[in-house]
Structures are given as structure tokens and as C-alpha cells.
Design a protein around this motif. Structure first.
Motif, PDB file in Angstrom:
ATOM      1  N   GLU A  56     -10.291  11.892   0.464  1.00 47.10           N
ATOM      2  CA  GLU A  56     -10.894  11.251  -0.707  1.00 47.10           C
ATOM      3  C   GLU A  56      -9.862  10.921  -1.783  1.00 47.10           C
ATOM      4  O   GLU A  56      -9.950   9.882  -2.432  1.00 47.10           O
ATOM      5  N   GLY A  60      -9.230   7.180  -2.503  1.00 45.80           N
ATOM      6  CA  GLY A  60      -9.898   6.850  -3.766  1.00 45.80           C
ATOM      7  C   GLY A  60      -8.968   6.324  -4.845  1.00 45.80           C
ATOM      8  O   GLY A  60      -9.408   5.630  -5.754  1.00 45.80           O
ATOM      9  N   THR A  61      -7.682   6.686  -4.766  1.00 44.84           N
ATOM     10  CA  THR A  61      -6.752   6.133  -5.744  1.00 44.84           C
ATOM     11  C   THR A  61      -5.996   5.027  -5.033  1.00 44.84           C
ATOM     12  O   THR A  61      -5.862   5.047  -3.834  1.00 44.84           O
ATOM     13  N   SER A  62      -5.523   4.095  -5.791  1.00 44.37           N
ATOM     14  CA  SER A  62      -4.951   2.900  -5.193  1.00 44.37           C
ATOM     15  C   SER A  62      -3.552   3.152  -4.624  1.00 44.37           C
ATOM     16  O   SER A  62      -2.816   4.001  -5.112  1.00 44.37           O
ATOM     17  N   LEU A  63      -3.195   2.434  -3.558  1.00 43.86           N
ATOM     18  CA  LEU A  63      -1.883   2.594  -2.925  1.00 43.86           C
ATOM     19  C   LEU A  63      -0.740   2.383  -3.914  1.00 43.86           C
ATOM     20  O   LEU A  63       0.209   3.163  -3.960  1.00 43.86           O
ATOM     21  N   LEU A  64      -0.852   1.348  -4.728  1.00 39.66           N
ATOM     22  CA  LEU A  64       0.234   1.055  -5.664  1.00 39.66           C
ATOM     23  C   LEU A  64       0.381   2.183  -6.685  1.00 39.66           C
ATOM     24  O   LEU A  64       1.495   2.564  -7.057  1.00 39.66           O
ATOM     25  N   VAL A  65      -0.759   2.745  -7.120  1.00 38.93           N
ATOM     26  CA  VAL A  65      -0.717   3.871  -8.062  1.00 38.93           C
ATOM     27  C   VAL A  65      -0.002   5.051  -7.409  1.00 38.93           C
ATOM     28  O   VAL A  65       0.832   5.714  -8.032  1.00 38.93           O
ATOM     29  N   LEU A 158       4.402  -3.840  -0.841  1.00 39.13           N
ATOM     30  CA  LEU A 158       4.343  -3.136  -2.128  1.00 39.13           C
ATOM     31  C   LEU A 158       5.603  -2.321  -2.417  1.00 39.13           C
ATOM     32  O   LEU A 158       5.889  -2.032  -3.575  1.00 39.13           O
ATOM     33  N   LEU A 161       8.062  -3.254  -5.051  1.00 39.97           N
ATOM     34  CA  LEU A 161       7.837  -2.926  -6.465  1.00 39.97           C
ATOM     35  C   LEU A 161       8.446  -1.582  -6.840  1.00 39.97           C
ATOM     36  O   LEU A 161       8.542  -1.247  -8.012  1.00 39.97           O
TER      37      LEU A 161
ATOM     38  N   LYS B 157      -9.689  -1.350  -5.721  1.00 39.56           N
ATOM     39  CA  LYS B 157      -8.470  -0.565  -5.542  1.00 39.56           C
ATOM     40  C   LYS B 157      -7.245  -1.440  -5.309  1.00 39.56           C
ATOM     41  O   LYS B 157      -6.126  -0.954  -5.337  1.00 39.56           O
ATOM     42  N   GLU B 158      -7.449  -2.729  -5.050  1.00 40.40           N
ATOM     43  CA  GLU B 158      -6.316  -3.630  -4.847  1.00 40.40           C
ATOM     44  C   GLU B 158      -5.883  -4.308  -6.153  1.00 40.40           C
ATOM     45  O   GLU B 158      -4.827  -4.930  -6.196  1.00 40.40           O
ATOM     46  N   PRO B 160      -4.486  -3.270  -8.811  1.00 42.13           N
ATOM     47  CA  PRO B 160      -3.167  -2.965  -9.377  1.00 42.13           C
ATOM     48  C   PRO B 160      -2.100  -3.969  -8.971  1.00 42.13           C
ATOM     49  O   PRO B 160      -1.123  -4.151  -9.692  1.00 42.13           O
ATOM     50  N   LEU B 161      -2.290  -4.647  -7.821  1.00 41.47           N
ATOM     51  CA  LEU B 161      -1.302  -5.642  -7.411  1.00 41.47           C
ATOM     52  C   LEU B 161      -1.162  -6.755  -8.436  1.00 41.47           C
ATOM     53  O   LEU B 161      -0.129  -7.403  -8.534  1.00 41.47           O
ATOM     54  N   PHE B 195      -9.185   5.818 -11.279  1.00 41.05           N
ATOM     55  CA  PHE B 195      -9.560   5.134 -10.037  1.00 41.05           C
ATOM     56  C   PHE B 195     -10.473   6.003  -9.188  1.00 41.05           C
ATOM     57  O   PHE B 195     -11.488   5.548  -8.669  1.00 41.05           O
ATOM     58  N   LEU B 196     -10.096   7.285  -9.067  1.00 41.18           N
ATOM     59  CA  LEU B 196     -10.871   8.204  -8.227  1.00 41.18           C
ATOM     60  C   LEU B 196     -12.277   8.393  -8.799  1.00 41.18           C
ATOM     61  O   LEU B 196     -13.270   8.359  -8.071  1.00 41.18           O
ATOM     62  N   SER B 199     -14.165   5.095  -8.065  1.00 43.24           N
ATOM     63  CA  SER B 199     -14.393   4.625  -6.697  1.00 43.24           C
ATOM     64  C   SER B 199     -15.130   5.646  -5.844  1.00 43.24           C
ATOM     65  O   SER B 199     -15.889   5.271  -4.957  1.00 43.24           O
TER      66      SER B 199
END
Lengths: 215, 221
Positions: A56, A60-65, A158, A161, B157-158, B160-161, B195-196, B199
């Protein structure tokens, strides 16, 4: 005016890094998928909670984050990682969480009778998993794993970045050096497609090969 | 090392940026749904070249990174005289990218409609437009609502790009806070938690809707 060959050469250098990141993070994600997939099916409650938390949090948190967190925050906490490791770790952990769900649901999708039959045949739990459940579950996993691998490939862009000189990073550097924006980004998109398409084909071939004689 | 005071003090600023993130998600999703529906209709067209072209385009967009597509829209379009703001370029890229996923969702919804529905429509002398709007779509959409919901969360969640093309959303704001105070840990941890917190409940809600729809329609897709 920079020659096309020069543009192409530096993009190829970036492509090598992208493929490297892809290779390492696929291996890491696959390992994590199976570890946490099995843990979430375990009878041991603690293992279930741990894998649930892992899945989760990383879904639940974004890949970039997550990448930025690893890149910017860890050095402040006293852990300095090379950019390559940050990229692989971030991608592997993120896609491993998605993969763990795939492993879990695929094993659950194997008909219950298969499980019962192997118990009735007095197979050890390890043998049951290895010879009966996994070969069938693996076939169910394949199409989703194929999609996830393409997602991971796209995700590697990504890492540019967090200053890793992958394909996208090289393209951005070329853009500011040459201003040949249209040409560079068109080649960039095509290169990504050239990497992605064989992966899709390879998974289709594997699926066909493994499903021979399985009705 | 970790400062709770700082982590709390930047929350209002991040929550303000969250509004931009959510706006981008909603506008992007609307674009994705409209384009996705358009691709689905094109793929069903009797005109073969159109079908092949749309299939190839969708496959290409789906196989290449969203980040590169965003750069393409933001940096290459101006060369052809189309300059877009970061927000517009961002939602356009996000919408275009995910339209290639949503077209599959629409397709499964439409394919699940029994053939008899189409036949009954033509037997009753409904026009093609009426068959689509009055018979097919009202039956095709409800079963795919959970899948649409999942993609909405994925798109969220995408977002941030979009910081990469200088849209000031949550991640960009966190970066600015980080570079000004050198407190990256608090900034990015806060963003991760926001985010958590958004989402995870959203995915639970989609799960509940999925269950309800399964009960109501007997099966899910």
C-alpha cells in the motif's frame, strides 16, 4: 548545426543506461514481487501485515515522489547513494509492489482442486508449490507481467529527473545544446518504442510456448 | 534531524498545491475519457485504414513514456506555432497517454453487450446514433465504472510528472521548499503522505463500488 550522427551517438549512450536501469530494476522488482506475494499469502499474521504495508505504501505514493525522496532525503539522513542505485531502488520497490499483487492474485486464481489434489497425493508444501501451483499461476501472471515490464520501461525515463544520464536525460541535454527539438524528441519517442515492442513480442511468444498442451 | 514543526508548517502550502494536482487529474481524466471513447469508436469503424492508423497510434502512445510525451508537447509544439501553458500541456499529455488505456476499458464494456441488443435496436428502426446513446452506452458504462475509477487514481499518482514541465503542483512545491530550506526530508515525506491519504481511501471506495456493481449486474468484467 550538429550532425545527425553526433545526436544519434549521444542518444545511444543514454539508451545503454536506460537498458541497464531496466535490467536491474526488472530483477529487483521480480524478486520483491515473489517475496511479498508469498508473504501476503502466508498464514503468519505478521508477514501479512508487513507485505500489506509494503504494497500500500509503494503503490499509494507516486513513483516520482519515491525517487525524489530517495534522492534528496537519504543524503540528509546520512545515506549517500549513487544515482544509479537510487533509480534502480526506486523503480524496483515501486513496481515490486504492483508485482506482489499480481503474484498473490495469480496464485489465488489457481483452482482449489489443484491444491487439494496435491495435498491428497501427499506432496510436501514446497513440491506442491513448485510442481503444481506455480506452473499454472505463472501462466496467469504472464500477461500482467508483460504490461508491468512496459510500464517499468516507461518509468525509467523518470530517473533522468534524479540526474541519471539515461535516454531522456541525454535528449534534454542535447536539446539545450543544439535546439533541434523536433528531431531529438521524435527520435527519442521512436527509440523507446523500438525497445518496448520486442518486449511485448517476447512475452507473447513465452505465453504461447508455456500454454502449449494446457487447453 | 526531522522537525515536526517544519513538517507541519509547510502543510498549508502543500495543500494549496494539492488543489492544482487534483484539478490536473480531473481535467486530464475528462480528456482521457473523451479521446478514449473516440479511439474505441474509430477502432470499430468499417474503414480499414482508419482502424489501422488508430491502432498503431494507440500502441505507440502506450509504449512510450508519458514524461517524454509531456516534453514533446511542451517543447516541440511551439516549433509549429502552438505554445501551451504548463497546465494545458500537462493535462493534454496526461489525457492523451491515458486515453490509450481507457479505450481498452470502453472496448471491454461495449464487447460485453449481447449481440441481441444491437439487433433489437436495428429491428426497432433506431438510428445508429440512437442505438449508441440510448441502448449500448447506458449498459456499457456502469460495469466499467470501477475500472475507470482505478485509472483515475493511477492518473492522480502520475501528476507529479507535470512538475518536469514546470507546473507548480505538489512535487514542484516540495522541491522549492526543499531548495529554499534544505529540508527535503520533511517536504517529500509530507507529499508522500498526502498522496497516500488521498489514494488509499479512494482505492477502498472503488473496491466498494466494484462489489455493489457485481451484485447488481451479476458479473464484473
Amino acid at each position: 548545426m550538429v550532425s545527425n550522427i553526433a545526436i544519434f551517438n549521444s542518444l545511444l549512450k543514454g539508451l545503454a543506461v536506460t537498458l541497464q536501469v531496466l535490467g536491474y530494476s526488472v530483477i529487483l522488482a521480480l524478486g520483491l514481487s515473489f517475496i511479498f506475494g508469498f508473504l501476503s499469502l502466508s498464514k503468519w499474521k505478521m508477514a501479512k501485515i508487513v507485505s500489506h504495508l509494503y504494497i500500500e505504501i509503494f503503490r499509494g505514493t507516486s513513483l516520482l515522489v519515491q525517487l525524489f525522496w530517495l534522492y534528496f532525503s537519504l543524503p540528509i539522513l546520512g545515506i549517500q547513494l549513487p544515482a544509479m542505485l537510487v533509480g534502480v531502488l526506486g523503480l524496483g520497490l515501486n513496481y515490486g509492489a504492483y508485482g506482489a499483487v499480481v503474484v498473490k492474485t495469480s496464485i489465488q486464481a489457481v483452482p482449489k482442486g489443484q491444491f487439494e489434489a496435491s495435498v491428497a497425493l501427499n506432496m510436501s508444501p514446497f513440491r506442491r508449490m513448485r510442481s503444481v501451483i506455480l506452473p499454472q499461476a505463472f501462466l496467469i501472471m504472464l500477461p500482467t507481467f508483460s504490461n508491468l515490464t512496459i510500464e517499468l520501461l516507461k518509468g525509467t525515463s523518470l530517473v533522468s529527473l534524479v540526474t541519471l544520464s539515461d535516454l531522456t536525460f541525454q535528449a534534454m541535454a542535447l536539446r539545450s545544446a543544439t535546439m533541434e527539438t523536433v528531431k531529438i524528441f521524435t527520435i527519442l519517442l521512436i527509440l523507446y518504442f523500438i525497445v518496448a515492442y520486442p518486449i511485448t513480442l517476447a512475452f507473447r511468444w513465452l505465453e504461447k510456448k508455456l500454454s502449449v498442451g494446457r487447453g | 534531524m526531522w522537525s515536526w514543526d517544519f513538517a507541519f508548517s509547510i502543510l498549508p502550502q502543500l495543500l494549496q498545491a494539492m488543489v492544482v494536482t487534483i484539478e490536473a487529474t480531473i481535467v486530464g481524466f475528462v480528456i482521457a475519457a473523451l479521446l478514449g471513447l473516440l479511439w474505441t469508436l474509430c477502432k470499430r469503424s468499417p474503414f480499414t485504414p482508419l482502424r489501422i492508423a488508430v491502432n498503431a497510434f494507440v500502441e505507440f502512445i502506450k509504449s512510450t513514456p508519458l514524461l517524454v510525451q509531456l516534453y514533446f508537447i511542451f517543447f516541440v509544439f511551439p516549433a509549429f506555432g502552438v505554445s501551451l501553458s504548463p497546465f494545458l500541456a500537462g493535462v493534454l499529455g496526461l489525457g492523451l497517454h491515458y486515453s490509450t488505456y481507457l479505450t481498452e476499458v470502453f472496448r471491454t464494456g461495449i464487447d460485453a453487450i449481447p449481440k441481441g441488443q444491437w439487433e433489437a435496436g436495428s429491428a426497432l428502426n433506431f438510428s445508429r446514433v440512437k442505438i449508441w446513446t440510448q441502448i449500448i452506452m447506458p449498459q456499457a458504462i456502469p460495469p466499467i465504472i470501477p475500472m475507470l475509477g482505478n485509472y483515475f487514481i493511477v492518473m492522480f499518482k502520475e501528476t507529479p510528472l507535470l512538475s518536469a514541465i514546470s507546473l507548480v503542483e505538489m512535487v514542484q512545491t516540495a522541491q522549492m521548499i526543499g531548495s529554499a530550506s534544505f529540508r527535503y526530508v520533511e517536504a517529500f515525506t509530507d507529499v508522500g503522505i498526502i498522496f497516500l491519504v488521498l489514494s488509499y481511501p479512494a482505492s477502498l471506495i472503488v473496491g466498494v463500488i466494484n462489489k455493489r456493481i457485481k451484485q447488481r449486474f451479476g458479473q464484473s468484467i
